[in-house]
Design a protein around this motif. Structure first.
Motif, PDB file in Angstrom:
ATOM      1  N   LEU A   1       0.850  -1.082   0.055  1.00 56.22           N
ATOM      2  CA  LEU A   1      -0.082   0.070  -0.118  1.00 56.22           C
ATOM      3  C   LEU A   1       0.953   1.229  -0.076  1.00 56.22           C
ATOM      4  CD1 LEU A   1      -2.928   1.027   0.154  1.00 56.22           C
ATOM      5  CD2 LEU A   1      -2.362   1.604   2.672  1.00 56.22           C
TER       6      LEU A   1
ATOM      7  N   SER B   1      -7.793  -5.007   4.144  1.00 50.26           N
ATOM      8  CA  SER B   1      -7.078  -5.685   3.003  1.00 50.26           C
ATOM      9  C   SER B   1      -6.046  -6.531   3.790  1.00 50.26           C
ATOM     10  CB  SER B   1      -6.630  -5.065   1.854  1.00 50.26           C
ATOM     11  OG  SER B   1      -6.092  -6.054   0.720  1.00 50.26           O
TER      12      SER B   1
ATOM     13  N   ASP C   1      -1.454  -0.682  -4.122  1.00 48.49           N
ATOM     14  CA  ASP C   1      -2.717  -0.012  -4.113  1.00 48.49           C
ATOM     15  C   ASP C   1      -2.089   1.321  -3.720  1.00 48.49           C
ATOM     16  OD1 ASP C   1      -4.477  -1.978  -4.710  1.00 48.49           O
ATOM     17  OD2 ASP C   1      -4.615  -2.335  -2.711  1.00 48.49           O
TER      18      ASP C   1
ATOM     19  N   ASP D   1      -8.239   7.435   3.771  1.00 48.99           N
ATOM     20  CA  ASP D   1      -8.409   6.171   2.760  1.00 48.99           C
ATOM     21  C   ASP D   1      -7.087   4.900   3.111  1.00 48.99           C
ATOM     22  OD1 ASP D   1     -10.307   7.144   1.343  1.00 48.99           O
ATOM     23  OD2 ASP D   1      -9.230   8.022  -0.312  1.00 48.99           O
TER      24      ASP D   1
ATOM     25  N   TYR E   1      -8.125   1.118   3.844  1.00 49.91           N
ATOM     26  CA  TYR E   1      -7.434   0.057   2.856  1.00 49.91           C
ATOM     27  C   TYR E   1      -6.726  -1.000   3.804  1.00 49.91           C
ATOM     28  CZ  TYR E   1      -8.293   1.653  -1.817  1.00 49.91           C
ATOM     29  OH  TYR E   1      -8.687   2.085  -2.937  1.00 49.91           O
TER      30      TYR E   1
END
Length: 223
Positions: free
Chosen positions: A4, A43, A28, A35, A39
């Motif tokens: 991420l 995940s 990502d 955000d 995330y």
């Protein structure tokens, strides 16, 4: 390996994503702290790259919240700040490393490799459920008294996800996001792989089974 990237400078983010993908990572990208938090909590990542100065939530607050939730994924901070106090504060909150802008892309990649290796060092080589064992170093699925079966890459990733948390239901979306993130496969591929893995469990006389929970996903259990 899935990362991420939380960086609010979109041009820098786009450049980093291109380099990371070229280096074999799945990435990502998000552009604000809220955000990033959403995330991370929804995940599963092998590493997280966080800018400290971001809208909505600063990177330090994101890190504090995920550590409070028990998320131990390695975190690398990116920041324009260079003062030693900022570095100490980030590390004290649970960051694994700290890189000050501007930075060399080669150094960033080296630090990501080091960070994710440290995570692997703390992971057991073998996962087990019932009489079934998954050798993560050899991609081998085995039971006592049977010759092990070497799994293909995506079979291994799926079995690893199941056996890391036996009894925990993993959604089809989670499998797709983690293993088929290139978007080139239909969701039915998950069922196909589950079917193949069930056949392998039968051939090994494993006393475990992969259960389907209608509308939710799959989990592995001892019979």
């Amino acid at each position: 390996m899935k990362l991420l990237l939380a960086e609010d400078e979109k041009e820098l983010s786009n450049a980093l994503v291109a380099i990371l993908k070229h280096s074999g990572y799945t990435v990502d990208a998000v552009y604000d702290g809220q955000d990033a938090l959403d995330y991370i909590l929804s995940s599963d990542y092998d590493g997280i790259i966080l800018d400290i100065m971001m809208p909505h939530l600063e990177g330090t607050e994101v890190l504090k919240r995920i550590r409070d939730k028990g998320v131990q994924t390695p975190v690398l901070f990116l920041t324009a700040k260079s003062e030693i106090e900022d570095r100490i504060a980030g590390l004290d909150l649970g960051a694994d490393d700290y890189l000050t802008k501007p930075f060399d892309m080669g150094e960033l990649l080296a630090r990501i490799r080091a960070m994710t290796r440290r995570k692997a060092d703390f992971s057991p080589n073998n996962l087990s459920c019932g009489n079934l064992e998954l050798d993560r170093s050899e991609y081998m699925l085995k039971t006592e008294g049977h010759e092990g079966i070497r799994l293909a890459n995506r079979e291994f990733q799926m079995m690893e996800m199941l056996m890391t948390t036996p009894g925990h239901i993993i959604s089809v979306d989670s499998f797709m996001d983690r293993i088929w993130s290139d978007g080139e496969a239909d969701v039915n591929v998950v069922w196909v792989y589950i079917s193949n893995l069930r056949k392998k469990l039968t051939s090994l006389d494993a006393n475990v089974e992969i259960k389907a929970s209608r509308g939710l996903g799959y989990s592995i259990h001892e019979k």
